[in-house]
Design an enzyme around this catalytic site. Structure first.
Site, PDB file in Angstrom:
ATOM      1  CG  ASP A 193      14.481  -1.360   5.085  1.00  0.00           C
ATOM      2  OD1 ASP A 193      15.645  -1.026   5.352  1.00  0.00           O
ATOM      3  OD2 ASP A 193      13.691  -1.747   5.958  1.00  0.00           O
ATOM      4  CG  ASP A 209       2.102   0.794   7.344  1.00  0.00           C
ATOM      5  OD1 ASP A 209       3.023   0.570   6.538  1.00  0.00           O
ATOM      6  OD2 ASP A 209       1.568  -0.091   8.037  1.00  0.00           O
ATOM      7  NE  ARG A 235      -1.061   2.068   4.851  1.00  0.00           N
ATOM      8  CZ  ARG A 235      -0.022   1.287   4.562  1.00  0.00           C
ATOM      9  NH1 ARG A 235       1.000   1.773   3.918  1.00  0.00           N
ATOM     10  NH2 ARG A 235      -0.005   0.013   4.920  1.00  0.00           N
ATOM     11  CG  PHE A 288       9.981   1.976  10.813  1.00  0.00           C
ATOM     12  CD1 PHE A 288      10.079   0.878   9.980  1.00  0.00           C
ATOM     13  CD2 PHE A 288       8.731   2.532  11.050  1.00  0.00           C
ATOM     14  CE1 PHE A 288       8.947   0.326   9.386  1.00  0.00           C
ATOM     15  CE2 PHE A 288       7.596   1.994  10.470  1.00  0.00           C
ATOM     16  CZ  PHE A 288       7.708   0.889   9.639  1.00  0.00           C
ATOM     17  CB  VAL A 289      10.630   7.097   7.669  1.00  0.00           C
ATOM     18  CG1 VAL A 289      11.990   7.605   8.131  1.00  0.00           C
ATOM     19  CG2 VAL A 289      10.760   6.269   6.389  1.00  0.00           C
ATOM     20  CG  ASP A 311       6.724   2.161  -0.026  1.00  0.00           C
ATOM     21  OD1 ASP A 311       7.494   1.328  -0.553  1.00  0.00           O
ATOM     22  OD2 ASP A 311       5.970   1.868   0.918  1.00  0.00           O
ATOM     23  CE  LYS A 336      -3.294  -2.342   2.980  1.00  0.00           C
ATOM     24  NZ  LYS A 336      -3.795  -2.373   4.390  1.00  0.00           N
ATOM     25  N   GLY A 337       2.104   1.132   0.419  1.00  0.00           N
ATOM     26  CA  GLY A 337       2.923   2.306   0.731  1.00  0.00           C
ATOM     27  C   GLY A 337       3.093   3.297  -0.395  1.00  0.00           C
TER      28      GLY A 337
END
Ligand code: IMP
Length: 216
Positions: free
Chosen positions: A138, A194, A200, A187-188, A135, A75-76
């Site tokens: 990582d 999210d 979000r 972690f952002v 998005d 979803k990001g």
């Protein structure tokens, strides 16, 4: 000094160097989330500018008659995808939109390395110029899995646009052609990203306060 790495020299056509987010570290007032965000990593203004820059660079790669298919990773990527598609339109490219949903994280903040398709492509991508819209990269595990998956489907070309990348977190080498910003290994949330399905709607990219993770 900025949290976000300064842009290295511009690379060759088809690969754009990440942008500089500037300081942007003050949390703007307003929003239910205000008290949960430790600091802003990329503010709204830099997001808008960089999305436009990325769209301009990508648009220049294609001809007017090329059929460009954006594949957003849910979803990001939904917020980035919406802004990026409209920016491409402003830069003269008509695009079609597809989404895939892939699960790699569950409810936590560390990568499991396990990739599961939750929603597949709705159509054939053979002969299409595919642009994967991510998005964040990582560890790179999700993206490298996705590129292998798409490679078997005979696209005319595949490009990858990632809004964010954490270079220190990479465990696999994956070719990302366009990167919005290189950010520290934290972690952002926000702009589509999210934590446990929340944040979000935050309009900027920010780091959560540690207290949020320990809340039940
Ligand atoms: P990777 O497989 O480790 O590269 O992780 C990619 C996916 O993990 C992204 O598409 C996000 O959904 C999620 N992810 C990784 N880092 C973050 C983060 O800092 N905030 C929110 N989601 C993240």
């Amino acid at each position: 000094m900025s949290d976000v790495q300064a842009a290295p020299a511009e690379t060759s056509r088809g690969h754009a160097a990440p942008g500089d987010a500037g300081r942007g570290d003050a949390v703007p007032p307003g929003g239910w989330y205000e008290g949960d965000i430790e600091r802003v990593v990329v503010d709204e203004r830099r997001l808008a500018e960089r999305v436009d820059e990325l769209a301009a660079a990508l648009a220049a790669e294609y001809d007017d008659n090329d059929s460009v298919l954006l594949v957003g990773v849910l979803k990001g990527a939904f917020v980035f995808m919406a802004d990026f598609a409209r920016a491409l339109g402003r830069h003269g490219r008509h695009v079609e939109i597809e989404f895939m949903a892939i699960s790699s994280y569950g409810q936590g903040v560390t990568s499991s390395g396990v990739v599961r398709i939750l929603k597949d492509l709705d159509r054939d991508i053979a002969g299409r110029h595919v642009v994967v819209v991510e998005d964040i990269v990582d560890s790179g595990l999700t993206l490298s899995w996705l590129l292998r998956y798409l490679a078997s489907r005979s696209a005319a070309s595949v490009r990858v646009v990632a809004l964010l990348r954490k270079p220190e977190a990479a465990t696999v080498d994956v070719d990302v052609h366009y990167v919005g910003f290189d950010i520290p290994n934290e972690f952002v949330v926000g702009y589509g990203l999210d934590y446990a399905e929340r944040y979000r709607e935050v309009p900027y990219i920010g780091v959560l306060k540690p207290a949020v993770y320990t809340r039940s």
